[in-house]
Design an enzyme around this catalytic site. Structure first.
Site, mmCIF file in Angstrom:
data_model
loop_
_atom_site.group_PDB
_atom_site.id
_atom_site.type_symbol
_atom_site.label_atom_id
_atom_site.label_comp_id
_atom_site.label_asym_id
_atom_site.label_seq_id
_atom_site.Cartn_x
_atom_site.Cartn_y
_atom_site.Cartn_z
ATOM 1 C CB VAL A 98 -0.997 0.024 1.170
ATOM 2 C CG1 VAL A 98 -1.729 1.358 1.235
ATOM 3 C CG2 VAL A 98 -2.014 -1.096 1.001
ATOM 4 C CB CYS A 99 3.948 2.255 1.811
ATOM 5 S SG CYS A 99 3.446 1.658 3.400
ATOM 6 N N GLY A 100 3.789 1.679 -1.198
ATOM 7 C CA GLY A 100 4.359 1.857 -2.526
ATOM 8 C C GLY A 100 3.378 2.540 -3.449
#
Lengths: 181, 161
Positions: B45-47
């Site tokens: 998700v961060c990516g």
């Protein structure tokens, strides 16, 4: 889908690429990236959903290329938009997803192979790319998506609200809306 | 712990942006700053979230805004992650003492030992104008950031601080 789902900021219009009738009870809109593997995986699911719901469903595609991670996504989107001006949008769109594993390896040469496969005049595409600002069109799709809360690809909106969930839940949400219509 | 809200002064901090360089929030006085705390480099998700912001740097700069992303990962990990993803903005390392800056902003998850997925838009005077805490697994997108920046731009044009 619920009251807190982000809402589509740019309503579907005649400018959009759509399959199916405007009066269909359900409009499924995808923000997609042609080089995104998850979009490639969603492609057959969307085809199946379109087949299952027939005239009850309209499908709309908008560009959301994440160019830094997928450097070929924007060139692919621009070629698809140029193909659209020449009335070949959907064949090009479908080809890009059906052959994603191959053309992405060959870069822009891979994209040219697509035009040849589909019998689209490459010179006409080159001319269209020069005469029309398809880059602005792709960018405008992208920014409209950002304003709608698109947070990755593929991102789906069902009747104007973002749908967070897998393909099965997407099909279920569409079936429910058709039943209510 | 709840995150700092609009109207609070943003606490200053100095963190490594690369193994041999540091960045302080106060260096950006006179510009708007977007602080994006996130749990971890390499997580899916961060990516996606940072990939989206990476596409919007030009849009942010139209609002004179600098994006700073912060997690507890080390500077070498950040360097590898930024190179792999072609990020064109600093990833700051809230590594030692671990999570100290995230704690100052109320954005540290004690249980998992990572920063929460929290966003802050800070104005040219160092005042937080908008903040948002997203559920850990949800990519908050960028519409909230753009609305906050537009709010700052329009209030500046109207002559109010």
């Amino acid at each position: 889908m619920n009251a807190t789902s982000p809402e589509l900021a740019i309503p579907v219009s005649a400018q959009d690429h759509a399959q199916g009738k405007a009066g269909a009870p359900v409009t499924l809109l995808e923000y997609g990236d042609y080089q995104c593997p998850a979009c490639g995986m969603a492609y057959p699911t969307i085809k199946r959903i379109q087949h299952a719901f027939g005239a009850d469903l309209r499908f709309v595609f908008r560009n959301f290329p994440l160019s830094e991670v997928h450097p070929l996504a924007r060139p692919a989107a621009e070629i698809a938009e140029a193909a659209a001006i020449l009335h070949h949008f959907w064949p090009m769109h479908d080809w890009l997803y059906e052959n994603q594993d191959t053309w992405t390896v060959y870069g822009t040469e891979g994209l040219e192979a697509g035009l040849r496969d589909l019998g689209i005049d490459e010179a006409a595409i080159t001319r269209t790319l020069r005469e029309h600002d398809v880059g602005a069109r792709v960018r405008s799709d992208f920014m409209g998506g950002v304003r709608s809360g698109v947070n990755g690809t593929p991102c789906f909106f069902v009747n104007g609200y973002r749908h967070d969930g897998d393909a099965a839940s997407l099909e279920y949400a569409i079936a429910n809306l058709i039943e209510q219509a | 712990m709840s995150i700092l809200s609009a109207g609070s002064n943003a606490p200053d901090f100095t963190l490594h942006s690369t193994p041999d360089q540091s960045v302080s929030l106060s260096e950006f006085r006179g510009r708007n700053v977007i602080l994006a705390f996130y749990p971890a480099d390499w997580s899916p998700v961060c990516g996606d979230q940072l990939a989206l912001y990476n596409e919007l740097l030009e849009e942010f700069s139209k609002h004179a805004a600098q994006l700073l992303a912060i997690s507890v990962d080390g500077a070498w990990c950040h360097a590898a992650f930024a190179r792999d993803r072609h990020y064109h903005f600093p990833l700051l390392s809230d590594f030692e003492p671990k999570g100290a800056v995230a704690r100052k902003f109320g954005a540290y998850d004690d249980k998992d030992g990572v920063a929460e997925r929290a966003l802050f838009v800070i104005d040219t005077n160092g005042v937080i104008r908008w903040s948002y805490l997203s559920p850990m697994g949800v990519n908050p997108g960028a519409d909230g950031i753009l609305k906050a920046l537009e709010g700052i731009t329009s209030s500046a044009q109207a002559g109010s601080p």
